[in-house]
Structures are given as structure tokens and as C-alpha cells.
Design an enzyme around this catalytic site. Sequence first.
Site, PDB file in Angstrom:
ATOM      1  N   ASP A  70     -42.337 -42.141 -48.845  1.00 18.11           N
ATOM      2  CA  ASP A  70     -42.745 -43.148 -47.875  1.00 18.11           C
ATOM      3  C   ASP A  70     -41.690 -43.354 -46.784  1.00 18.11           C
ATOM      4  O   ASP A  70     -42.030 -43.641 -45.636  1.00 18.11           O
ATOM      5  CB  ASP A  70     -43.016 -44.473 -48.585  1.00 18.11           C
ATOM      6  N   ARG A  75     -40.382 -42.771 -40.975  1.00 17.05           N
ATOM      7  CA  ARG A  75     -39.626 -42.125 -39.886  1.00 17.05           C
ATOM      8  C   ARG A  75     -40.575 -41.387 -38.956  1.00 17.05           C
ATOM      9  O   ARG A  75     -40.454 -41.451 -37.731  1.00 17.05           O
ATOM     10  CB  ARG A  75     -38.590 -41.160 -40.478  1.00 17.05           C
ATOM     11  N   ASN A 145     -44.813 -51.408 -42.101  1.00 19.55           N
ATOM     12  CA  ASN A 145     -44.724 -52.086 -43.398  1.00 19.55           C
ATOM     13  C   ASN A 145     -44.345 -53.551 -43.257  1.00 19.55           C
ATOM     14  O   ASN A 145     -45.112 -54.430 -43.617  1.00 19.55           O
ATOM     15  CB  ASN A 145     -43.714 -51.383 -44.306  1.00 19.55           C
TER      16      ASN A 145
END
Length: 328
Positions: A70, A75, A145
Site C-alpha cells: 500500500d 507513492r 488515506n
Amino acid sequence: MTRRVLIVTHGGRPEAVVALHEAVTELERAGFTVALHDDDLAETFGDHMARTRAREGVAESEVVMVLGGDGTILRAAELTHGTGVPLLGVNLGHVGFLAESEREDLRAAVGRLAAYDYTVEERTIVEVRAYLPGEPEPLVGWALNEATVEKAQRERMIEVVLGVDGRPLSSFGCDGVITATATGSTAHAFSAGGPVMWPEVDAVLVVPLAAHALFARPLVVGPRSTITVDVLPDSASSGVLTCDGRRRIDLPNGSRVEVRRSDTPLRLARLSTAPFTDRLVSKFSLPVVGWRERAASVAATAGTTAERTAATEAAGTSDDRGATDEEE
């Protein structure tokens, strides 16, 4: 028409290098033009990586394939953010919630990609603005996120005011405050005790970290709301703002962070039509048989065994009686 795939990988891991060679071979065999991206520099606040995206030809790529966990996918999201180009993750990490395929399915994933046998799913991201004392304009960032305001000094608390839609909600001392998307609800926010939200839930999750307050529960805030976190001028510790664990700036006392849903989603290429429930069960190895079902299963097995034993014994008795009759 030439089809192009840009690959992002974790170059420091031997298994990633092996997977990279296999991916390039399979993609070229399937007729794709392949380019590699190995720049590990994180995007900074206010820097939208326009030069990097242009240099790498992101907009000309059909997908960006990510070989890693993840963290590598986050990235790669810096490359595709704002372009509309989907990410296709092949998991080389541990949990790999964002990845669509596992390492052993790499060849099949390329085959599905070549056959256009995939869908594209849009994930909500948040826009983050940091207002620093003395600065005329905010620094602008984003997160797939979560955006986290944390204390800068480990031995002290950061004192904040949490607000929603321009109204103060609560003030407290804490280790920090996480504002997460539904996608990020299974990441940092989950570790801090927040709920899991299904990816299609259009909301922002707020999770205080070790707050010294009676009312400091996780909150699920509506999609059109704006969440603010103010670092109090007399806070014992200054703050740090981090987006997706990668893009970071310091927050002096008196700073304000605003988080709201972005109008531009991030796109993920999907190969599986399985529901999110199955992904949760698989990634967390969740037991899906309760004690009642296990008890019923044991009872059924025991009953079957007892019946078989009784039938065998009855058959044996019948045979013995037959033999005795013949002898008589």
C-alpha cells in the site's frame, strides 16, 4: 494504437525486482509499451508534480501498474492524482488493501489488462489546506488515506480545537487528530480505533488520538462538510501535518488545518467484482463461522458418527445371529 503502461515499484526489495522483470516481459509480450518510474521523491504541499508527470508520460499511459504494498501505491497516487489515469496494484506487501492482484496472479492480471477486462473505480480523496501564522495564503495538499495532525514533541500533548462547518465542536489535549477517507478507514484510523467504512461511503472520518476529553469519539462527517483542526496558540507542543504518511509540514502554534472532500477522485483499476466484505475477510483473515455454526457442525458430525457406529453394530449383531441359526 499503442497501449502504454507505466510501472512503479519498490526498487529496494529483491522480490520487487523479480516481479518487475516478469511484468515487463508479460506486458511487452501482450503488445504494451512499458516505461518505468523509480523516483522516490514525495510530492510537497503546493507542488502538483506537473513536471514529473509530463516527463514520465503519465497522461499518455492507459494505467499505472504498481508492484508493491500500500505504501508504494500511495507513492504512485502522487503521479496519477488529477490525471484520471487509473492505478492497478499488484500486492508484494503484507495486507495490501489497495492492491487488486496478488503476486502469483501477475501474469493473469496482464492478460486481463490486455483484453480490456477490467473496470475503473473512483475513490474519494480529501483536499487539505494548512493556514500558518503570518502566511497570506494556505499551503494546499491532498490525501487518499488520511491527513493527520500530530504533536511535534513526543513528551507533550498538542492542544487543539476541533470544528465542523465553521462551528467549534470540542477542544482537548491529545496526541493528534486523524481525518480519513473511506479508503483510509482501514489504515491509520483503523489502528487508532476508528470504524471501517465501505469504499463507496461518501464521508470523512475523524478520529482523535489519545484525547484527554470525555467527548472524543470517532466521528463520521458528511461529504459537504469542512473539518477544521486549530492548534491553540498556547499549546504545549506545536504540530505536524502529514498526508498519507508521506507529505509533511510543520504546524506552529496558531495554525489551522482544513479538510474537505475533493471534487477530483482518484481512480483504481479493478479486476475483481467481489464485494468489499470479501476483501475484508481475506485481508484480515476473519473467521466467518460463528460458535453456533461450529457447534452445529460438530454436533452433526458427531451424530453421523454415532449413527454409523450404531448401524455397524446392528449389522454385526444381525450377522452373528444368522450364523448361530445356521449352526443350529
